[in-house]
Design a protein around this motif. Structure first.
Motif, mmCIF file in Angstrom:
data_model
loop_
_atom_site.group_PDB
_atom_site.id
_atom_site.type_symbol
_atom_site.label_atom_id
_atom_site.label_comp_id
_atom_site.label_asym_id
_atom_site.label_seq_id
_atom_site.Cartn_x
_atom_site.Cartn_y
_atom_site.Cartn_z
ATOM 1 N N UNK A 66 -3.021 -12.451 -11.486
ATOM 2 C CA UNK A 66 -3.012 -13.550 -10.503
ATOM 3 C C UNK A 66 -1.916 -14.562 -10.851
ATOM 4 N N UNK A 67 -1.825 -14.930 -12.113
ATOM 5 C CA UNK A 67 -0.806 -15.889 -12.541
ATOM 6 C C UNK A 67 0.596 -15.326 -12.325
ATOM 7 N N UNK A 68 0.776 -14.051 -12.686
ATOM 8 C CA UNK A 68 2.067 -13.384 -12.486
ATOM 9 C C UNK A 68 2.451 -13.379 -11.008
ATOM 10 N N UNK A 69 1.492 -13.016 -10.162
ATOM 11 C CA UNK A 69 1.763 -12.943 -8.723
ATOM 12 C C UNK A 69 2.092 -14.311 -8.142
ATOM 13 N N UNK A 70 1.349 -15.322 -8.547
ATOM 14 C CA UNK A 70 1.615 -16.678 -8.061
ATOM 15 C C UNK A 70 3.001 -17.157 -8.495
ATOM 16 N N UNK A 71 3.348 -16.826 -9.738
ATOM 17 C CA UNK A 71 4.641 -17.258 -10.273
ATOM 18 C C UNK A 71 5.799 -16.681 -9.463
ATOM 19 N N UNK A 72 5.649 -15.434 -9.040
ATOM 20 C CA UNK A 72 6.722 -14.774 -8.299
ATOM 21 C C UNK A 72 6.433 -14.699 -6.800
ATOM 22 N N UNK A 73 5.520 -15.559 -6.352
ATOM 23 C CA UNK A 73 5.234 -15.740 -4.924
ATOM 24 C C UNK A 73 4.825 -14.437 -4.230
ATOM 25 N N UNK A 89 -13.811 6.670 -5.228
ATOM 26 C CA UNK A 89 -13.205 5.865 -4.170
ATOM 27 C C UNK A 89 -11.740 5.583 -4.510
ATOM 28 N N UNK A 90 -10.890 5.655 -3.494
ATOM 29 C CA UNK A 90 -9.469 5.351 -3.643
ATOM 30 C C UNK A 90 -9.156 4.101 -2.819
ATOM 31 N N UNK A 91 -8.375 3.197 -3.403
ATOM 32 C CA UNK A 91 -8.105 1.926 -2.736
ATOM 33 C C UNK A 91 -6.628 1.551 -2.802
ATOM 34 N N UNK A 92 -6.270 0.590 -1.969
ATOM 35 C CA UNK A 92 -4.901 0.082 -1.931
ATOM 36 C C UNK A 92 -4.917 -1.434 -1.879
ATOM 37 N N UNK A 93 -3.919 -2.032 -2.538
ATOM 38 C CA UNK A 93 -3.656 -3.465 -2.425
ATOM 39 C C UNK A 93 -2.520 -3.642 -1.421
ATOM 40 N N UNK A 94 -2.742 -4.466 -0.422
ATOM 41 C CA UNK A 94 -1.677 -4.784 0.530
ATOM 42 C C UNK A 94 -1.074 -6.114 0.085
ATOM 43 N N UNK A 95 0.154 -6.071 -0.413
ATOM 44 C CA UNK A 95 0.817 -7.250 -0.974
ATOM 45 C C UNK A 95 1.947 -7.709 -0.060
ATOM 46 N N UNK A 96 2.305 -8.984 -0.220
ATOM 47 C CA UNK A 96 3.406 -9.524 0.581
ATOM 48 C C UNK A 96 4.212 -10.500 -0.250
ATOM 49 N N UNK A 97 5.527 -10.388 -0.158
ATOM 50 C CA UNK A 97 6.436 -11.330 -0.811
ATOM 51 C C UNK A 97 7.635 -11.573 0.085
ATOM 52 N N UNK A 98 7.830 -12.831 0.448
ATOM 53 C CA UNK A 98 8.945 -13.242 1.300
ATOM 54 C C UNK A 98 9.010 -12.424 2.585
ATOM 55 N N UNK A 118 -7.872 -13.719 -5.330
ATOM 56 C CA UNK A 118 -6.969 -14.146 -4.264
ATOM 57 C C UNK A 118 -7.713 -14.525 -2.982
ATOM 58 N N UNK A 119 -9.042 -14.440 -3.017
ATOM 59 C CA UNK A 119 -9.844 -14.648 -1.799
ATOM 60 C C UNK A 119 -9.363 -13.733 -0.673
ATOM 61 N N UNK A 120 -9.002 -12.515 -1.037
ATOM 62 C CA UNK A 120 -8.504 -11.549 -0.064
ATOM 63 C C UNK A 120 -9.670 -10.735 0.503
ATOM 64 N N UNK A 121 -9.622 -10.410 1.783
ATOM 65 C CA UNK A 121 -10.692 -9.609 2.384
ATOM 66 C C UNK A 121 -10.679 -8.172 1.876
ATOM 67 N N UNK A 122 -11.855 -7.548 1.869
ATOM 68 C CA UNK A 122 -12.016 -6.153 1.443
ATOM 69 C C UNK A 122 -12.459 -5.344 2.657
ATOM 70 N N UNK A 123 -11.751 -4.248 2.917
ATOM 71 C CA UNK A 123 -12.054 -3.424 4.084
ATOM 72 C C UNK A 123 -12.273 -1.966 3.680
ATOM 73 N N UNK A 124 -12.978 -1.246 4.531
ATOM 74 C CA UNK A 124 -13.065 0.199 4.429
ATOM 75 C C UNK A 124 -13.101 0.773 5.835
ATOM 76 N N UNK A 125 -13.173 2.106 5.926
ATOM 77 C CA UNK A 125 -13.207 2.768 7.225
ATOM 78 C C UNK A 125 -14.621 3.238 7.559
ATOM 79 N N UNK A 126 -14.850 3.425 8.844
ATOM 80 C CA UNK A 126 -16.163 3.856 9.331
ATOM 81 C C UNK A 126 -16.577 5.187 8.703
ATOM 82 N N UNK A 127 -15.641 6.113 8.573
ATOM 83 C CA UNK A 127 -16.011 7.428 8.041
ATOM 84 C C UNK A 127 -16.450 7.367 6.582
ATOM 85 N N UNK A 128 -15.923 6.407 5.829
ATOM 86 C CA UNK A 128 -16.343 6.251 4.429
ATOM 87 C C UNK A 128 -17.750 5.682 4.359
#
Length: 202
Positions: A66-73, A89-98, A118-128
């Motif tokens: 979290x600190x690393x990510x905040x530092x580099x926006x 279960x397999x998951x992905x982080x959706x990240x954004x920078x600039x 990050x207070x980021x929402x967690x999603x899955x699909x109906x089939x899972x």
């Protein structure tokens, strides 16, 4: 395929399997839950991120992320649990920078530990959820107060429950001292139990 948003219902640990924890996710607009077995470190990291009264003296790995990510926006937009294969279960982080978005493959336990920070929402699909979700009756839903997993969970999850600790013979002052010592020694599992006992007496 539409997303279904999930929220963290609770974490419990096994009395019979050392190091086995169950992270229970619940769909926000429904009655299904998604139980996921995770490791001890990840369970501890998620619990600490959810806990407002316990702060580790040194940053955990996910705090460092979290600190690393905040530092580099770098922001975490969302976590997606996108696949289930042989109980994993397999998951992905959706990240954004600039303004540029990237999708990073990650373990589900790590993804959720990061999402909480990050207070980021967690999603899955109906089939899972169709494949692994468990329907719960409202009166049988798990709560952090009763500290039990619902009876409708499969056998391996029925065995996972909170261990009881008896602090009845310890004064409130001693409990606060034990809480400070537990946090200093980075025994966050014990610290959480002591904090619960202090809250009961408040």
């Amino acid at each position: 395929m539409s997303f279904i948003q999930l929220t963290i219902k609770g974490i419990s640990y096994s009395q019979t399997q050392t190091g086995a924890y169950a992270l229970v996710l619940s769909e926000m607009d429904g009655t299904r839950t998604l139980p996921i077995i995770i490791g001890a470190f990840e369970a501890q990291s998620i619990a600490i991120a959810l806990e407002t009264e316990i702060r580790p003296p040194r940053p955990l790995t996910h705090d460092l992320f979290k600190t690393f990510s905040d530092t580099f926006q770098i922001s975490i937009k969302e976590v997606i649990i996108h696949k289930l294969v042989d109980g994993v279960f397999f998951s992905s982080l959706v990240c954004e920078r600039k303004g540029k978005e990237e999708v990073i493959d990650t373990r589900t336990s790590d993804a959720i530990a990061i999402a909480v920070r990050f207070n980021a929402p967690i999603y899955t699909y109906e089939n899972i959820l169709d494949k692994a979700g468990i329907y719960l009756k409202i009166e049988e839903e798990m709560s952090l107060e009763n500290e039990q997993l619902p009876e409708e969970l499969p056998l391996e999850f029925k065995e996972i429950s909170k261990k009881e600790n008896n602090f009845s013979g310890i004064s409130l002052k001693e409990l606060h001292e034990k809480l400070n010592n537990a946090v200093t020694n980075e025994n966050y599992e014990l610290a959480a139990k002591i904090r619960d006992e202090i809250s009961k007496r408040s």
